[in-house]
Write an enzyme that holds these catalytic residues in place. Sequence first.
Site, short mmCIF file in Angstrom:
data_model
loop_
_atom_site.label_atom_id
_atom_site.label_comp_id
_atom_site.label_asym_id
_atom_site.label_seq_id
_atom_site.Cartn_x
_atom_site.Cartn_y
_atom_site.Cartn_z
N TYR A 154 0.84 -1.22 0.00
CA TYR A 154 0.00 0.00 0.00
C TYR A 154 0.87 1.27 0.00
O TYR A 154 0.64 2.20 -0.76
CB TYR A 154 -0.90 -0.05 1.23
CG TYR A 154 -1.89 1.09 1.35
CD1 TYR A 154 -3.04 1.13 0.56
CD2 TYR A 154 -1.67 2.13 2.25
CE1 TYR A 154 -3.95 2.17 0.69
CE2 TYR A 154 -2.58 3.17 2.38
CZ TYR A 154 -3.72 3.18 1.60
OH TYR A 154 -4.63 4.21 1.72
N LYS A 158 1.05 4.19 -2.84
CA LYS A 158 0.71 5.58 -2.55
C LYS A 158 1.90 6.52 -2.76
O LYS A 158 1.72 7.69 -3.10
CB LYS A 158 0.15 5.71 -1.13
CG LYS A 158 -1.19 4.97 -0.94
CD LYS A 158 -2.26 5.52 -1.87
CE LYS A 158 -3.63 4.92 -1.63
NZ LYS A 158 -4.66 5.45 -2.54
P1 NAP Z 1 -13.26 2.45 1.18
O1 NAP Z 1 -14.26 2.97 2.14
O2 NAP Z 1 -12.73 1.08 1.35
O3 NAP Z 1 -13.84 2.64 -0.30
C1 NAP Z 1 -13.05 2.27 -1.40
C2 NAP Z 1 -13.74 2.67 -2.67
O4 NAP Z 1 -12.88 2.31 -3.77
C3 NAP Z 1 -15.05 1.95 -2.89
O5 NAP Z 1 -15.98 2.84 -3.47
C4 NAP Z 1 -14.69 0.85 -3.87
O6 NAP Z 1 -15.73 0.47 -4.74
C5 NAP Z 1 -13.63 1.54 -4.69
N1 NAP Z 1 -12.78 0.60 -5.42
C6 NAP Z 1 -11.96 -0.35 -4.91
N2 NAP Z 1 -11.36 -1.01 -5.90
C7 NAP Z 1 -11.83 -0.50 -7.06
C8 NAP Z 1 -11.59 -0.76 -8.43
N3 NAP Z 1 -10.74 -1.73 -8.82
N4 NAP Z 1 -12.24 -0.02 -9.36
C9 NAP Z 1 -13.10 0.96 -8.99
N5 NAP Z 1 -13.37 1.25 -7.72
C10 NAP Z 1 -12.74 0.53 -6.76
O7 NAP Z 1 -11.96 3.39 1.15
P2 NAP Z 1 -11.74 4.89 1.69
O8 NAP Z 1 -11.24 4.80 3.07
O9 NAP Z 1 -12.90 5.73 1.36
O10 NAP Z 1 -10.49 5.30 0.79
C11 NAP Z 1 -10.61 6.04 -0.41
C12 NAP Z 1 -9.21 6.39 -0.88
O11 NAP Z 1 -8.51 7.12 0.13
C13 NAP Z 1 -8.35 5.17 -1.19
O12 NAP Z 1 -7.52 5.43 -2.29
C14 NAP Z 1 -7.52 5.02 0.06
O13 NAP Z 1 -6.31 4.35 -0.18
C15 NAP Z 1 -7.30 6.48 0.43
N6 NAP Z 1 -6.96 6.67 1.84
C16 NAP Z 1 -7.84 6.32 2.83
C17 NAP Z 1 -7.47 6.52 4.16
C18 NAP Z 1 -8.39 6.17 5.29
O14 NAP Z 1 -7.96 6.27 6.46
N7 NAP Z 1 -9.62 5.77 5.08
C19 NAP Z 1 -6.23 7.06 4.46
C20 NAP Z 1 -5.37 7.41 3.43
C21 NAP Z 1 -5.75 7.22 2.12
P3 NAP Z 1 -16.60 -0.87 -4.45
O15 NAP Z 1 -17.33 -0.56 -3.19
O16 NAP Z 1 -17.49 -0.98 -5.64
O17 NAP Z 1 -15.62 -1.98 -4.31
#
Ligand code: NAP
Length: 246
Positions: A154, A158
């Site tokens: 990961y 990133k």
């Molecule tokens: P999440 O709640 O797990 O949601 C992930 C989203 O990505 C879902 O809508 C999922 O769609 C979609 N997705 C996954 N694989 C995909 C693919 N192959 N094609 C299209 N869509 C896909 O994640 P989140 O926490 O909101 O994170 C969103 C972004 O922020 C990510 O890039 C994550 O790495 C980044 N981020 C998050 C955090 C955190 O603490 N939450 C921190 C740093 C960075 P489906 O539901 O249809 O699978």
Amino acid sequence: MLEGKIAVVTGASRGIGKAIACKFASLGATVIINYNHSAVKAEEVKSQIEAAGGCVEVMQCNVSDYVACEVFFKEIIKKFGRIDILVNNAGITKDGLMMKMSEEDFDQVIKVNLKGTFNCIRFVSRQMLKQRQGRIINMSSVVGVAGNAGQMNYAASKAGVIGMTKSAAKELASRGITVNAIAPGFIETDMTDVLSDAVRETSVAQIPLGRFGKPEDIANAAAFLASEEAGYITGQVLHIDGGMVM
Ligand code: NAP
């Protein structure tokens, strides 16, 4: 602030992507909500936005699939005629200590988080270059800057997104297209729901502001980076992490 803009948000069926889609729609953009598996949740986001008077479309696409991305962006351009904003938000984790990490878990995370971002930039750029205007926002992570035990795949993906952001910013700047990254810290979503209470406690202790962030904290910043007012900002990484990584 985003009236008349066409915005694509990948991974907008849940979490941060959902918050960004709702925020953009509330500011007047027509939002294309992308998802991979969660069709029902994506439709719920659509209903929520429509109930608030927003314009929205739902479209499935696995961002890690190069050919599917080409078709996805062609369809959007055919229907809406332009794309003003792309948020590369879709992402996954498959955590584990490096010595135990399978090749598949490494490859899958790189494929979605890094190659997926490349695929979308690749196919949106053609249109934005024609328009001589565009905003691209890539979701990185503080882990891509600082590293994290148990997240080698990961963190690498990133960190790669940051290199990709800066390279794309340099390639596209002369045509009025800005490319920036957001590096969230711990944000309350499904992705962090899986953390044990012990890990949460240790994590909060590392955050000067003393709490996990909310998806809206990221959406507010994304709205600014997508706006006309942010036109002189490109190639930057905006940390939104309660001061965790300075
Ligand atoms: P999440 O709640 O797990 O949601 C992930 C989203 O990505 C879902 O809508 C999922 O769609 C979609 N997705 C996954 N694989 C995909 C693919 N192959 N094609 C299209 N869509 C896909 O994640 P989140 O926490 O909101 O994170 C969103 C972004 O922020 C990510 O890039 C994550 O790495 C980044 N981020 C998050 C955090 C955190 O603490 N939450 C921190 C740093 C960075 P489906 O539901 O249809 O699978």
